[in-house]
Design a protein around this motif. Structure first.
Motif, mmCIF file in Angstrom:
data_model
loop_
_atom_site.group_PDB
_atom_site.id
_atom_site.type_symbol
_atom_site.label_atom_id
_atom_site.label_comp_id
_atom_site.label_asym_id
_atom_site.label_seq_id
_atom_site.Cartn_x
_atom_site.Cartn_y
_atom_site.Cartn_z
ATOM 1 N N VAL A 1 1.769 5.929 -4.837
ATOM 2 C CA VAL A 1 1.039 4.781 -5.377
ATOM 3 C C VAL A 1 1.640 3.483 -4.853
ATOM 4 C CG1 VAL A 1 0.433 3.518 -7.459
ATOM 5 C CG2 VAL A 1 0.314 6.016 -7.452
ATOM 6 N N VAL A 2 2.964 3.369 -4.895
ATOM 7 C CA VAL A 2 3.645 2.165 -4.407
ATOM 8 C C VAL A 2 3.361 1.978 -2.922
ATOM 9 C CG1 VAL A 2 5.886 1.098 -3.995
ATOM 10 C CG2 VAL A 2 5.427 2.236 -6.167
ATOM 11 N N ASP A 3 3.436 3.073 -2.140
ATOM 12 C CA ASP A 3 3.188 2.975 -0.708
ATOM 13 C C ASP A 3 1.771 2.499 -0.432
ATOM 14 O OD1 ASP A 3 5.708 3.795 -0.173
ATOM 15 O OD2 ASP A 3 5.200 5.855 0.337
ATOM 16 N N ASP A 4 0.782 3.020 -1.171
ATOM 17 C CA ASP A 4 -0.601 2.604 -0.967
ATOM 18 C C ASP A 4 -0.759 1.115 -1.205
ATOM 19 O OD1 ASP A 4 -1.644 5.026 -0.207
ATOM 20 O OD2 ASP A 4 -2.324 5.595 -2.199
ATOM 21 N N ARG A 5 -0.179 0.604 -2.270
ATOM 22 C CA ARG A 5 -0.319 -0.815 -2.587
ATOM 23 C C ARG A 5 0.384 -1.681 -1.557
ATOM 24 N NH1 ARG A 5 0.447 -0.780 -9.180
ATOM 25 N NH2 ARG A 5 -1.615 -0.010 -9.674
ATOM 26 N N LEU A 6 1.562 -1.243 -1.109
ATOM 27 C CA LEU A 6 2.272 -2.014 -0.092
ATOM 28 C C LEU A 6 1.493 -2.033 1.214
ATOM 29 C CD1 LEU A 6 5.981 -0.963 -0.725
ATOM 30 C CD2 LEU A 6 4.925 -3.149 -1.238
ATOM 31 N N ARG B 1 -8.613 -3.328 14.731
ATOM 32 C CA ARG B 1 -7.873 -2.086 14.478
ATOM 33 C C ARG B 1 -6.498 -2.367 13.880
ATOM 34 N NH1 ARG B 1 -10.603 2.103 16.655
ATOM 35 N NH2 ARG B 1 -12.107 1.647 18.326
ATOM 36 N N ILE B 2 -6.478 -3.278 12.928
ATOM 37 C CA ILE B 2 -5.229 -3.597 12.242
ATOM 38 C C ILE B 2 -4.785 -2.366 11.465
ATOM 39 C CG2 ILE B 2 -4.206 -4.990 10.395
ATOM 40 C CD1 ILE B 2 -6.039 -7.284 11.309
ATOM 41 N N PRO B 3 -3.581 -1.866 11.698
ATOM 42 C CA PRO B 3 -3.163 -0.610 11.060
ATOM 43 C C PRO B 3 -2.937 -0.779 9.561
ATOM 44 C CG PRO B 3 -1.336 -1.582 12.279
ATOM 45 C CD PRO B 3 -2.554 -2.395 12.605
ATOM 46 N N TYR B 4 -3.307 0.266 8.829
ATOM 47 C CA TYR B 4 -3.143 0.276 7.379
ATOM 48 C C TYR B 4 -1.795 0.917 7.063
ATOM 49 C CZ TYR B 4 -4.261 1.234 2.465
ATOM 50 O OH TYR B 4 -4.248 1.281 1.098
ATOM 51 N N ARG B 5 -0.735 0.124 7.161
ATOM 52 C CA ARG B 5 0.601 0.661 6.952
ATOM 53 C C ARG B 5 1.578 -0.459 6.658
ATOM 54 N NH1 ARG B 5 3.719 -0.431 11.384
ATOM 55 N NH2 ARG B 5 2.629 -0.925 13.333
ATOM 56 N N VAL B 6 2.736 -0.075 6.144
ATOM 57 C CA VAL B 6 3.846 -1.011 5.964
ATOM 58 C C VAL B 6 4.656 -0.993 7.252
ATOM 59 C CG1 VAL B 6 5.921 -1.568 4.650
ATOM 60 C CG2 VAL B 6 3.932 -0.599 3.486
ATOM 61 N N SER C 1 7.810 -1.590 9.948
ATOM 62 C CA SER C 1 9.237 -1.307 9.809
ATOM 63 C C SER C 1 10.000 -2.055 10.886
ATOM 64 C CB SER C 1 9.498 0.202 9.929
ATOM 65 O OG SER C 1 9.029 0.690 11.177
ATOM 66 N N GLY C 2 11.311 -2.072 10.718
ATOM 67 C CA GLY C 2 12.179 -2.655 11.728
ATOM 68 C C GLY C 2 11.872 -4.114 12.011
ATOM 69 N N GLN C 3 11.825 -4.458 13.285
ATOM 70 C CA GLN C 3 11.612 -5.834 13.694
ATOM 71 C C GLN C 3 10.237 -6.331 13.279
ATOM 72 O OE1 GLN C 3 13.789 -7.923 14.841
ATOM 73 N NE2 GLN C 3 12.321 -9.610 15.030
ATOM 74 N N GLU C 4 9.228 -5.436 13.312
ATOM 75 C CA GLU C 4 7.880 -5.853 12.925
ATOM 76 C C GLU C 4 7.837 -6.246 11.453
ATOM 77 O OE1 GLU C 4 3.228 -4.332 12.969
ATOM 78 O OE2 GLU C 4 4.841 -2.938 13.500
ATOM 79 N N LEU C 5 8.577 -5.518 10.600
ATOM 80 C CA LEU C 5 8.638 -5.878 9.183
ATOM 81 C C LEU C 5 9.262 -7.254 9.009
ATOM 82 C CD1 LEU C 5 8.396 -5.246 6.152
ATOM 83 C CD2 LEU C 5 10.614 -4.107 6.299
#
Length: 405
Positions: free
Chosen positions: A105-110, A168-173, A175-179
């Motif tokens: 649930v937390v991952d989906d919202r993030l 095509r913006i990815p549906y994800r959190v 990571s790393g430098q991109e975060l």
């Protein structure tokens, strides 16, 4: 006699929506990749609840009921569209999550937060999309915030979602430098969302949502100090919500608030969160300033020299006309009104704060402390004439009247 059940049912649906809408939409977007389908399915589930719950009673798990109905609706649409079996299987497995599924649930919202706040979208589009999709705020309410018609806001939201799909913006959190690169943009959206809820004419629910989303972001590993700092800042500011107005609903400045009405639990949480923060990012500095206000037992005990020093650092790190104005006020309390007025003149140089009501009000407060009550009252009235927010206007006129009484 009026039947109380429809009203009670409406309240139950509203409560279930507040707790489940974003989760349902986020889960359906993750599985289907279709924003419109996800939102339509969640909305139809809410509409069906309003129809059935008065007759059948509120279910034991309202959120689970809504998830099941929304999932079934999305499944029917996808079946008719003959989508691949994988999506249908994932939808069949989608249900109200047990405690063990909390991380999903937390991952989906993030994922949803980072998608809504993608830098490919304008800041206004990011805020509007976050309000609509993550917070579940009705489009009509968002339109009022942005001073546009509901149809215009609907078009803007549609364009934003289309841009996400087309790019095509990815549906994800990330990571790393991109975060690290994306996080400041997300925090800026949350800051603006909180401000729109905390301002005198704002909607308090927006501030609540900003705090909720900041708590979600604060769970990201490893802990990001500016996320924790922003959460602490929100908590310190929000702790004063109940004390910001008197019995007649009029705004009260900080030094006139009844501090017994401040939310001590929120302050304690803010201090605990701020204790984890290392470094002096812009949100960390603002949170440390807010902590001094939150922990002062009364206005006279406020450590203004320390606040002035924090503002000095903030102005060097993140210069802006508004920060310069707040720094001037802090120095006015720490080192005398003449010092504050000199810094206000510097802050207003170049016209960046022309007609800004808070700049006029800040100058008025310092002039009043020098004893020139007539001039101060005139400045408060000028500030009142330049604000469009009625509670602020009334408070500024009250200050002018007090000086002339």
């Amino acid at each position: 006699m009026t039947d109380p059940r429809p009203a009670a049912t409406a309240e139950a649906v509203a409560a279930a929506s507040a707790g489940s809408y974003a989760r349902i939409v986020a889960a359906l977007i993750r599985v289907t990749g279709d924003w419109t389908l996800a939102e339509d399915s969640a909305q139809e589930a809410l509409a069906l609840a309003l129809e059935r719950w008065p007759r059948d009673g509120v279910p034991a798990s309202p959120g689970g009921w809504l998830m099941t109905v929304a999932r079934n609706r999305a499944t029917d649409v996808l079946r008719r569209a003959s989508v691949e079996r994988r999506k249908l299987q994932e939808l069949a497995e989608l249900a109200d999550p047990a405690p063990a599924g909390r991380e999903q649930v937390v991952d989906d919202r993030l994922r949803l937060i980072f998608t809504c706040c993608h830098p490919a979208l304008s800041l206004e589009a990011r805020v509007a999309l976050t309000l609509r999709t993550v917070c579940g705020v009705p489009t009509a309410d968002i339109a009022r915030v942005f001073l546009v018609s509901e149809s215009a806001m609907t078009r803007r939201l549609t364009r934003a979602k289309a841009k996400i799909a087309d790019a095509r913006i990815p549906y994800r959190v990330p990571s790393g430098q991109e975060l690290a690169e994306r996080l400041p943009g997300v925090l800026a959206v949350l800051y603006l969302l909180f401000t729109r809820g905390y301002d005198a004419g704002g909607e308090p629910a927006f501030a609540d949502e900003a705090i909720r989303l900041a708590r979600l972001l604060d769970r990201l590993p490893p802990g990001e100090p500016e996320v924790s700092a922003l959460l602490a800042l929100f908590l310190f500011q929000h702790s004063r919500r109940e004390a910001r107005r008197d019995a007649d609903g009029r705004l009260l400045p900080l030094d006139r608030q009844d501090r017994r009405r401040w939310d001590r639990a929120a302050i304690a949480e803010g201090l605990e969160v701020l204790g984890r923060v290392r470094g002096d990012g812009p949100y960390a500095l603002q949170a440390r300033i807010a902590a001094h206000h939150a922990t002062a037992p009364d206005a006279e005990a406020t450590d203004w020299p320390a606040i002035a020093r924090w503002y000095d650092r903030l102005a060097r790190l993140h210069p802006s006309p508004v920060i310069a104005l707040n720094r001037a006020v802090a120095h006015g309390y720490a080192h005398g009104p003449r010092a504050g007025l000199a810094l206000i003149e510097q802050a207003c140089a170049g016209g960046a704060l022309d007609d800004y009501p808070l700049a006029l009000a800040a100058r008025a407060g310092l002039v009043a402390r020098l004893g020139d009550r007539g001039h101060a009252a005139a400045l408060f009235r000028r500030a009142a004439a330049r604000t469009a927010v009625e509670p602020e206007r009334r408070a500024l006129l009250d200050r002018a009247d007090e000086l002339l009484a």
